[in-house]
Motif scaffolding. Structure first.
Motif, PDB file in Angstrom:
ATOM      1  N   VAL A  94       0.873  -1.296   0.102  1.00  0.00           N
ATOM      2  CA  VAL A  94      -0.336  -0.060   0.345  1.00  0.00           C
ATOM      3  C   VAL A  94       1.418   1.111   0.396  1.00  0.00           C
ATOM      4  N   GLY A  95       0.885   2.128  -1.311  1.00  0.00           N
ATOM      5  CA  GLY A  95       1.181   3.227  -1.388  1.00  0.00           C
ATOM      6  C   GLY A  95       0.156   4.576  -1.224  1.00  0.00           C
ATOM      7  N   ARG A  96       0.624   5.562  -1.106  1.00  0.00           N
ATOM      8  CA  ARG A  96      -0.197   6.639  -0.571  1.00  0.00           C
ATOM      9  C   ARG A  96       0.644   8.153  -1.181  1.00  0.00           C
ATOM     10  N   SER A  97       0.194   8.961  -1.582  1.00  0.00           N
ATOM     11  CA  SER A  97       0.475  10.531  -2.630  1.00  0.00           C
ATOM     12  C   SER A  97      -0.047  10.931  -1.379  1.00  0.00           C
ATOM     13  N   CYS A  98       1.513  11.879  -0.804  1.00  0.00           N
ATOM     14  CA  CYS A  98       1.845  12.962  -0.340  1.00  0.00           C
ATOM     15  C   CYS A  98       2.215  14.098  -0.852  1.00  0.00           C
ATOM     16  N   HIS A  99       2.057  15.702  -0.421  1.00  0.00           N
ATOM     17  CA  HIS A  99       3.042  17.270  -0.206  1.00  0.00           C
ATOM     18  C   HIS A  99       3.192  17.246   0.402  1.00  0.00           C
ATOM     19  N   HIS A 100       3.067  17.556   1.633  1.00  0.00           N
ATOM     20  CA  HIS A 100       3.427  17.640   2.892  1.00  0.00           C
ATOM     21  C   HIS A 100       3.367  17.207   4.372  1.00  0.00           C
ATOM     22  N   GLN A 101       3.920  18.151   5.003  1.00  0.00           N
ATOM     23  CA  GLN A 101       4.106  16.716   6.689  1.00  0.00           C
ATOM     24  C   GLN A 101       3.119  16.552   7.020  1.00  0.00           C
ATOM     25  N   PRO A 102       2.057  17.482   7.337  1.00  0.00           N
ATOM     26  CA  PRO A 102       1.070  17.558   7.634  1.00  0.00           C
ATOM     27  C   PRO A 102       0.248  14.957   6.569  1.00  0.00           C
ATOM     28  N   GLU A 103       0.050  15.936   5.909  1.00  0.00           N
ATOM     29  CA  GLU A 103       0.004  13.620   5.491  1.00  0.00           C
ATOM     30  C   GLU A 103       0.452  12.918   5.705  1.00  0.00           C
ATOM     31  N   LEU A 104       1.894  13.308   6.086  1.00  0.00           N
ATOM     32  CA  LEU A 104       3.106  12.558   6.369  1.00  0.00           C
ATOM     33  C   LEU A 104       2.483  11.526   7.665  1.00  0.00           C
ATOM     34  N   ASP A 105       2.112  13.368   8.177  1.00  0.00           N
ATOM     35  CA  ASP A 105       1.713  12.675   9.188  1.00  0.00           C
ATOM     36  C   ASP A 105       0.479  11.687   9.516  1.00  0.00           C
ATOM     37  N   ARG A 106      -0.384  11.606   8.891  1.00  0.00           N
ATOM     38  CA  ARG A 106      -1.618  10.740   8.785  1.00  0.00           C
ATOM     39  C   ARG A 106      -1.114   9.278   8.168  1.00  0.00           C
ATOM     40  N   LEU A 107      -0.056   8.999   8.331  1.00  0.00           N
ATOM     41  CA  LEU A 107       0.227   7.939   7.352  1.00  0.00           C
ATOM     42  C   LEU A 107       0.242   6.829   8.646  1.00  0.00           C
ATOM     43  N   THR A 108      -0.164   5.547   8.539  1.00  0.00           N
ATOM     44  CA  THR A 108      -0.289   4.480   9.858  1.00  0.00           C
ATOM     45  C   THR A 108      -0.115   3.284   9.418  1.00  0.00           C
ATOM     46  N   THR A 109      -0.180   2.676   8.280  1.00  0.00           N
ATOM     47  CA  THR A 109       0.166   1.443   8.224  1.00  0.00           C
ATOM     48  C   THR A 109       0.659   1.196   6.179  1.00  0.00           C
ATOM     49  N   GLU A 110       1.181   2.108   6.543  1.00  0.00           N
ATOM     50  CA  GLU A 110       1.182   2.168   4.313  1.00  0.00           C
ATOM     51  C   GLU A 110       2.616   2.095   4.069  1.00  0.00           C
ATOM     52  N   HIS A 111       2.965   1.580   2.930  1.00  0.00           N
ATOM     53  CA  HIS A 111       3.943   0.967   2.765  1.00  0.00           C
ATOM     54  C   HIS A 111       5.379   1.702   2.843  1.00  0.00           C
ATOM     55  N   TYR A 112       4.780   2.971   1.706  1.00  0.00           N
ATOM     56  CA  TYR A 112       6.026   3.656   1.034  1.00  0.00           C
ATOM     57  C   TYR A 112       5.320   5.033   0.803  1.00  0.00           C
ATOM     58  N   ALA A 113       5.027   6.505   0.523  1.00  0.00           N
ATOM     59  CA  ALA A 113       4.571   7.378  -0.169  1.00  0.00           C
ATOM     60  C   ALA A 113       5.706   7.808  -0.924  1.00  0.00           C
ATOM     61  N   THR A 114       4.182   8.554  -1.811  1.00  0.00           N
ATOM     62  CA  THR A 114       5.767  10.164  -3.224  1.00  0.00           C
ATOM     63  C   THR A 114       5.094  10.599  -2.253  1.00  0.00           C
ATOM     64  N   ILE A 115       6.436  11.986  -2.799  1.00  0.00           N
ATOM     65  CA  ILE A 115       6.084  13.357  -1.888  1.00  0.00           C
ATOM     66  C   ILE A 115       5.889  14.449  -3.353  1.00  0.00           C
ATOM     67  N   SER A 116       5.629  14.841  -3.611  1.00  0.00           N
ATOM     68  CA  SER A 116       5.426  15.947  -4.886  1.00  0.00           C
ATOM     69  C   SER A 116       4.843  17.209  -4.562  1.00  0.00           C
ATOM     70  N   PRO A 117       4.810  17.971  -5.356  1.00  0.00           N
ATOM     71  CA  PRO A 117       5.770  17.797  -6.376  1.00  0.00           C
ATOM     72  C   PRO A 117       7.581  18.463  -5.973  1.00  0.00           C
ATOM     73  N   VAL A 118       8.623  17.397  -6.340  1.00  0.00           N
ATOM     74  CA  VAL A 118       9.781  18.510  -6.501  1.00  0.00           C
ATOM     75  C   VAL A 118      10.378  19.679  -7.082  1.00  0.00           C
ATOM     76  N   TRP A 119       9.968  19.150  -8.465  1.00  0.00           N
ATOM     77  CA  TRP A 119      10.190  20.405  -9.181  1.00  0.00           C
ATOM     78  C   TRP A 119       8.554  20.546  -9.622  1.00  0.00           C
ATOM     79  N   PRO A 120       8.760  22.092 -10.786  1.00  0.00           N
ATOM     80  CA  PRO A 120       7.491  22.296 -11.646  1.00  0.00           C
ATOM     81  C   PRO A 120       7.337  20.632 -12.743  1.00  0.00           C
ATOM     82  N   THR A 121       5.873  20.891 -12.584  1.00  0.00           N
ATOM     83  CA  THR A 121       5.398  19.197 -13.414  1.00  0.00           C
ATOM     84  C   THR A 121       4.554  19.669 -14.184  1.00  0.00           C
ATOM     85  N   LYS A 122       4.013  20.026 -15.513  1.00  0.00           N
ATOM     86  CA  LYS A 122       3.316  20.167 -16.226  1.00  0.00           C
ATOM     87  C   LYS A 122       2.000  18.527 -15.950  1.00  0.00           C
ATOM     88  N   THR A 123       2.394  17.366 -15.894  1.00  0.00           N
ATOM     89  CA  THR A 123       1.487  16.345 -15.569  1.00  0.00           C
ATOM     90  C   THR A 123      -0.069  16.878 -14.494  1.00  0.00           C
TER      91      THR A 123
END
Length: 247
Positions: A94-123
């Motif tokens: 189980v992974g989770r999309s995160c963007h800042h610290q408060p979202e990381l603080d909500r993680l419980t049993t997830e195995h990994y997360a993405t953190i974004s955006p590191v650089w500007p993105t068109k997508t």
């Protein structure tokens, strides 16, 4: 099931230069072993059929398909949005999309997360200003689980910088979906990742070999390895103090 590392491909058939299966097959030929199936606008039956096709491509190299959303479409690996569901469903990965610290603080049993955006993105614009490498490193150090860097990753130099900041890999969409040669692009990015996590042997004047650990994460999980402990997720742990005999 192992947590993803290295170069992870996120799909988008609407921007892919050729059929999504062809792009993914090219990326896999270039060394990619993790693919996140998005395409959430498709009816479930069509999406499930696409998932089966991509799993077949990945099966030849021992790769893994992760499905965006709570429904694994016949598999056992999902990637959830920051908005939910909470608590996460019980799947093998189980992974989770995160963007800042408060979202990381909500993680419980997830195995990994993405953190974004590191650089500007068109997508996927609209998630606030880019974190840049300093921001990425800060969140990696504060995260309870391994993080993949996402957003605007297009070059080998960016891959190296993300690994040196502590990310266990990079999640890439546009650079591979839009690539004229997905195999070559994937090979270039995966090579940069492997070089960034490989010890560099140097010779001293006295002929003693030393290992440079700049940017090195010796316990980055790879396909087929066991999941690293949540408490350290790949960071070397301090040695345990022992009492001297007779005390």
């Amino acid at each position: 099931m192992t947590a993803p590392s290295g170069v992870v491909v996120l799909t988008d058939r609407l921007v892919a230069r050729s059929g999504l299966d062809c792009v993914v097959a090219g990326a896999v030929a270039g060394g990619v072993r993790w693919v996140v199936l998005r395409e959430k606008d498709l009816p479930r039956a069509e999406r499930a059929a696409l998932a089966a096709d991509l799993r077949a491509i990945l099966a030849d190299v021992g790769g893994t398909l992760i499905v965006a959303g709570p429904d694994p479409l016949g598999g056992d690996a999902v990637h959830l949005p920051a908005a939910g569901p909470y608590p996460p469903p019980a799947h093998g990965l189980v992974g989770r999309s995160c963007h800042h610290q408060p979202e990381l603080d909500r993680l419980t049993t997830e195995h990994y997360a993405t953190i974004s955006p590191v650089w500007p993105t068109k997508t996927k614009p609209g998630y606030g200003p880019p974190l840049d490498i300093a921001g990425l490193g800060s969140l990696v150090r504060a995260s309870p689980i391994p993080l993949l860097a996402l957003g605007g990753v297009e070059t080998p130099e960016q891959v190296t910088a993300c690994v040196q900041a502590g990310a266990v890999g990079v999640a890439v969409l546009g650079a591979l979906m839009r690539a004229e040669d997905p195999t070559e692009t994937a090979a270039t990015l995966t090579s940069a990742f492997h070089e960034a996590v490989t010890p560099v042997l140097t010779q001293t004047r006295r002929g003693v070999t030393q290992v440079s650990t700049s940017g090195l994460r010796p316990t980055v999980p790879t396909q087929g390895s066991s999941l690293t402990a949540r408490s350290g997720h790949g960071r070397p742990q301090p040695p345990t103090a022992t009492k001297s005999e007779g005390k």
